[in-house]
Design an enzyme around this catalytic site. Structure first.
Site, PDB file in Angstrom:
ATOM      1  N   ARG A 129      24.481   7.642 -10.498  1.00 49.88           N
ATOM      2  CA  ARG A 129      23.039   7.796 -10.252  1.00 49.88           C
ATOM      3  C   ARG A 129      22.704   7.933  -8.761  1.00 49.88           C
ATOM      4  O   ARG A 129      21.609   8.318  -8.402  1.00 49.88           O
ATOM      5  CB  ARG A 129      22.281   6.605 -10.869  1.00 49.88           C
ATOM      6  CG  ARG A 129      22.240   6.657 -12.385  1.00 49.88           C
ATOM      7  CD  ARG A 129      21.781   5.340 -13.000  1.00 49.88           C
ATOM      8  NE  ARG A 129      22.864   4.345 -13.078  1.00 49.88           N
ATOM      9  CZ  ARG A 129      22.733   3.126 -13.598  1.00 49.88           C
ATOM     10  NH1 ARG A 129      21.557   2.737 -14.062  1.00 49.88           N
ATOM     11  NH2 ARG A 129      23.752   2.296 -13.635  1.00 49.88           N
ATOM     12  N   ARG A 138      25.230  18.671  49.094  1.00 47.97           N
ATOM     13  CA  ARG A 138      24.244  19.595  48.545  1.00 47.97           C
ATOM     14  C   ARG A 138      24.041  20.714  49.541  1.00 47.97           C
ATOM     15  O   ARG A 138      24.416  20.594  50.709  1.00 47.97           O
ATOM     16  CB  ARG A 138      22.923  18.870  48.253  1.00 47.97           C
ATOM     17  CG  ARG A 138      22.246  18.340  49.502  1.00 47.97           C
ATOM     18  CD  ARG A 138      21.027  17.485  49.161  1.00 47.97           C
ATOM     19  NE  ARG A 138      20.350  17.055  50.365  1.00 47.97           N
ATOM     20  CZ  ARG A 138      19.713  15.888  50.493  1.00 47.97           C
ATOM     21  NH1 ARG A 138      19.696  15.021  49.490  1.00 47.97           N
ATOM     22  NH2 ARG A 138      19.103  15.592  51.610  1.00 47.97           N
TER      23      ARG A 138
HETATM   24  C1  UD1 Z   1      24.273  -4.164 -15.599  1.00 41.64           C
HETATM   25  C2  UD1 Z   1      24.154  -4.985 -16.880  1.00 41.64           C
HETATM   26  C3  UD1 Z   1      22.696  -5.179 -17.203  1.00 41.64           C
HETATM   27  C4  UD1 Z   1      22.009  -5.879 -16.052  1.00 41.64           C
HETATM   28  C5  UD1 Z   1      22.235  -5.108 -14.730  1.00 41.64           C
HETATM   29  C6  UD1 Z   1      21.795  -5.975 -13.575  1.00 41.64           C
HETATM   30  C7  UD1 Z   1      26.094  -4.582 -18.290  1.00 41.64           C
HETATM   31  C8  UD1 Z   1      26.640  -3.832 -19.454  1.00 41.64           C
HETATM   32  N1  UD1 Z   1      24.836  -4.317 -17.944  1.00 41.64           N
HETATM   33  O1  UD1 Z   1      23.722  -2.875 -15.873  1.00 41.64           O
HETATM   34  O2  UD1 Z   1      22.544  -5.990 -18.368  1.00 41.64           O
HETATM   35  O3  UD1 Z   1      20.628  -5.987 -16.325  1.00 41.64           O
HETATM   36  O4  UD1 Z   1      23.612  -4.810 -14.526  1.00 41.64           O
HETATM   37  O5  UD1 Z   1      21.907  -5.309 -12.357  1.00 41.64           O
HETATM   38  O6  UD1 Z   1      26.805  -5.384 -17.721  1.00 41.64           O
HETATM   39  N2  UD1 Z   1      31.316  -1.674 -12.907  1.00 41.64           N
HETATM   40  C9  UD1 Z   1      32.703  -1.728 -12.926  1.00 41.64           C
HETATM   41  N3  UD1 Z   1      33.384  -1.102 -13.926  1.00 41.64           N
HETATM   42  C10 UD1 Z   1      32.741  -0.435 -14.920  1.00 41.64           C
HETATM   43  C11 UD1 Z   1      31.321  -0.379 -14.904  1.00 41.64           C
HETATM   44  C12 UD1 Z   1      30.646  -1.022 -13.888  1.00 41.64           C
HETATM   45  O7  UD1 Z   1      33.311  -2.345 -12.044  1.00 41.64           O
HETATM   46  O8  UD1 Z   1      33.438   0.111 -15.786  1.00 41.64           O
HETATM   47  C13 UD1 Z   1      30.592  -2.325 -11.800  1.00 41.64           C
HETATM   48  C14 UD1 Z   1      29.720  -1.355 -11.006  1.00 41.64           C
HETATM   49  O9  UD1 Z   1      30.447  -0.815  -9.916  1.00 41.64           O
HETATM   50  C15 UD1 Z   1      28.569  -2.234 -10.567  1.00 41.64           C
HETATM   51  C16 UD1 Z   1      28.502  -3.322 -11.634  1.00 41.64           C
HETATM   52  O10 UD1 Z   1      29.712  -3.286 -12.334  1.00 41.64           O
HETATM   53  O11 UD1 Z   1      28.805  -2.838  -9.310  1.00 41.64           O
HETATM   54  C17 UD1 Z   1      27.348  -3.101 -12.587  1.00 41.64           C
HETATM   55  O12 UD1 Z   1      27.494  -1.835 -13.208  1.00 41.64           O
HETATM   56  P1  UD1 Z   1      26.267  -0.880 -13.424  1.00 41.64           P
HETATM   57  O13 UD1 Z   1      26.748   0.367 -14.059  1.00 41.64           O
HETATM   58  O14 UD1 Z   1      25.487  -0.767 -12.180  1.00 41.64           O
HETATM   59  O15 UD1 Z   1      25.461  -1.712 -14.527  1.00 41.64           O
HETATM   60  P2  UD1 Z   1      23.926  -1.590 -14.886  1.00 41.64           P
HETATM   61  O16 UD1 Z   1      23.728  -0.391 -15.721  1.00 41.64           O
HETATM   62  O17 UD1 Z   1      23.115  -1.740 -13.677  1.00 41.64           O
HETATM   63 CA    CA Z   2      23.578  -1.786 -11.442  1.00 41.89          CA
END
Ligand code: UD1
Ligand code: CA
Length: 458
Positions: free
Chosen positions: A18, A435
């Site tokens: 995003r 100069r």
């Molecule tokens: C997540 C939560 C959501 C919460 C929000 C708060 C889950 C499924 N959802 O959503 O409930 O309200 O954060 O900010 O947990 N990451 C990994 N590996 C992955 C996916 C993500 O390390 O496979 C890391 C990302 O780099 C990030 C963090 O986990 O730092 C959160 O992931 P992100 O995709 O931002 O989750 P949200 O959709 O924001």
């Molecule tokens: Ca997030």
């Protein structure tokens, strides 16, 4: 802070699509510091027994940023990223043996690398909530953000605990109407953490292993999950550039307050931009519209006038900088130095009381105490290939519009005439002038004017 022993897992393997960026999301900066570094900085005072950061493939630049902030942090790799729960599993391979060896580690605290506003006290509050007797298996951070939008929603169990978390994409309209959201950070009883994540499935809208599902799983196994309601301001996650800018604004407000609390005057604080590592002494005055890039320290009593831009600079006590000055890395101004408008300084030290008040460039230079640099003086430090130094002694006087062609030195007490191009060293107490000579032709101007007038009539 004397915390109970815990291990921290920071998730940062997500692709951050995003952000629409070729830079990994957690390296985007807030107040001149990568988001992941802010999260590690919030952990530092709590002294976690272990810190594991989960990264994706090809994220070596993130690993370097982590090593710079916390060399003891370990890196686990999640490849491919299949969700936050899967990321915790990836950390488990590293952590499980350490937990077995250190039974005093009671909690696994899971944090996200994209929450740069998190403060140590909030992490402590989460751990304390889980440990409050009778201890719960889990504690999750609840928050009430102004715009609950894409956050997971916390479904209560009617008894003050959390029954499950539902991701916004998987939620019913009724569930989406719940204002209490998942702040993302979680404290888990270390004895159960990896058993719980091992049970996760991926039957959801994204086909990912959601960490959030461990709440429902724990409850179905008869374990408890406590709600710790914590400030939304600190828990907001940064997923987009707009959220990055919103986090920056909150961070700036915080840094300005901190600077003022430490004894600096910010005349118009909302126009001053600070870095997370900016250090301002007591009775420093910062005028409106000033930018502090990374790594700037300002000693007591100095004044930074409007529209000054600094980065990598040390400013001594009672110095005056600007308006419209630019200090670049390696600028060192000692006590009572004055640097005025449209002066640029790079990798140069100005000794006590030295002055460069107007329109100058001083690069790769040393300027001794009490020396005066005249308006428009330029150190010619670059010949298109190499950089060379200019050294000016104490109590010297460099006349206006002098070009000092480096490498070159000017001795203590020397005087350089205005408009000189100095290519050879000037000895101490010498006068140097380089100069063209002035020629005067009495009456010639009037003659020229007459001739020009005649020509124009023809
Ligand atoms: C997540 C939560 C959501 C919460 C929000 C708060 C889950 C499924 N959802 O959503 O409930 O309200 O954060 O900010 O947990 N990451 C990994 N590996 C992955 C996916 C993500 O390390 O496979 C890391 C990302 O780099 C990030 C963090 O986990 O730092 C959160 O992931 P992100 O995709 O931002 O989750 P949200 O959709 O924001
Ligand atoms: Ca997030």
């Amino acid at each position: 802070m004397n915390e109970p022993r815990f291990a921290a897992i920071v998730l940062a393997a997500g692709e951050g699509t995003r952000m629409r960026s070729s830079t990994p999301k957690v390296l985007h900066e807030v107040a001149g510091r990568a988001m992941i570094a802010h999260v590690l900085a919030a952990l530092r005072p709590l002294e976690p027994a272990e810190t594991v950061v989960v990264l994706g493939r090809g994220m070596e630049p993130v690993a370097r940023a982590i090593a710079g902030e916390n060399p003891a942090a370990q890196i686990a790799t999640q490849d491919p990223p299949r969700g936050t729960g899967d990321a915790v599993r990836a950390a488990g391979a590293l952590l499980a043996p350490l937990l077995a060896a250190d039974p005093e580690i009671g909690d696994i605290v899971v944090l996200f690398g994209d929450t740069p506003l998190l403060q140590p006290e909030t992490i402590s509050a989460l751990i304390a909530a889980r440990r409050r007797r009778p201890a719960a298996t889990l504690a999750v951070a609840g928050m009430r953000p102004a715009d609950p939008g894409p956050y997971g929603r916390l479904i209560g169990d009617g008894a003050g605990g959390v029954a499950r978390i539902v991701e916004a994409r998987d939620a019913t309209p009724e569930e989406l109407a719940i204002p209490l959201c998942n702040g993302g950070i979680m404290a888990i009883d270390a004895r159960h953490a990896f058993d719980l994540v091992a049970r996760l499935g991926n039957g959801n809208a994204k086909g990912e292993f959601y960490l959030t599902d461990i709440v429902g799983i724990a409850r179905s196994l008869g374990m408890s999950c406590r709600l710790a309601e914590l400030p939304a301001e600190e828990l907001v996650g940064v997923n987009t550039r707009a959220e990055l800018a919103a986090a920056e604004a909150v961070m700036q407000t915080r840094l300005r307050r901190r600077a003022m609390a430490a004894g600096a005057t910010l005349i118009a604080p909302e126009t001053v931009f600070l870095s997370a590592d900016t250090v301002l002494g007591r009775d420093v005055v910062v005028e409106p519209n000033v930018i502090f890039g990374r790594d700037v320290t300002v000693a007591d009593g100095a004044r930074i006038c409007g529209f000054t831009h600094m980065h990598g600079a040390r400013i001594g006590p009672d110095a005056i900088v600007g308006p419209f000055a630019r200090l670049r890395p390696g600028a060192v101004l000692e006590e009572r130095v004055h640097v005025g408008n449209f002066v640029e300084i790079k990798a140069a030290r100005l000794g006590v009381g030295a002055k460069a008040n107007h329109l100058s460039y001083l690069g790769d230079s040393d300027v001794g105490a009490g020396t005066n640099i005249g308006a428009g003086t330029i150190t010619c430090n670059y010949d298109g290939f190499g950089k060379y130094r200019t050294s000016i002694g104490e109590g010297a006087f460099i006349g206006s519009n002098t070009a000092l062609v480096a490498p070159v030195s000017v001795g203590d007490g020397a005087i350089v005439a205005a408009g000189s191009v100095i290519t050879r060293d000037v000895a101490a107490d010498a006068f140097a002038i380089a100069r063209g000579n002035q020629a005067d032709k009495p009456g010639r101007a009037a003659e020229m004017r007459e001739k020009l007038r005649r020509n124009s009539k023809r």
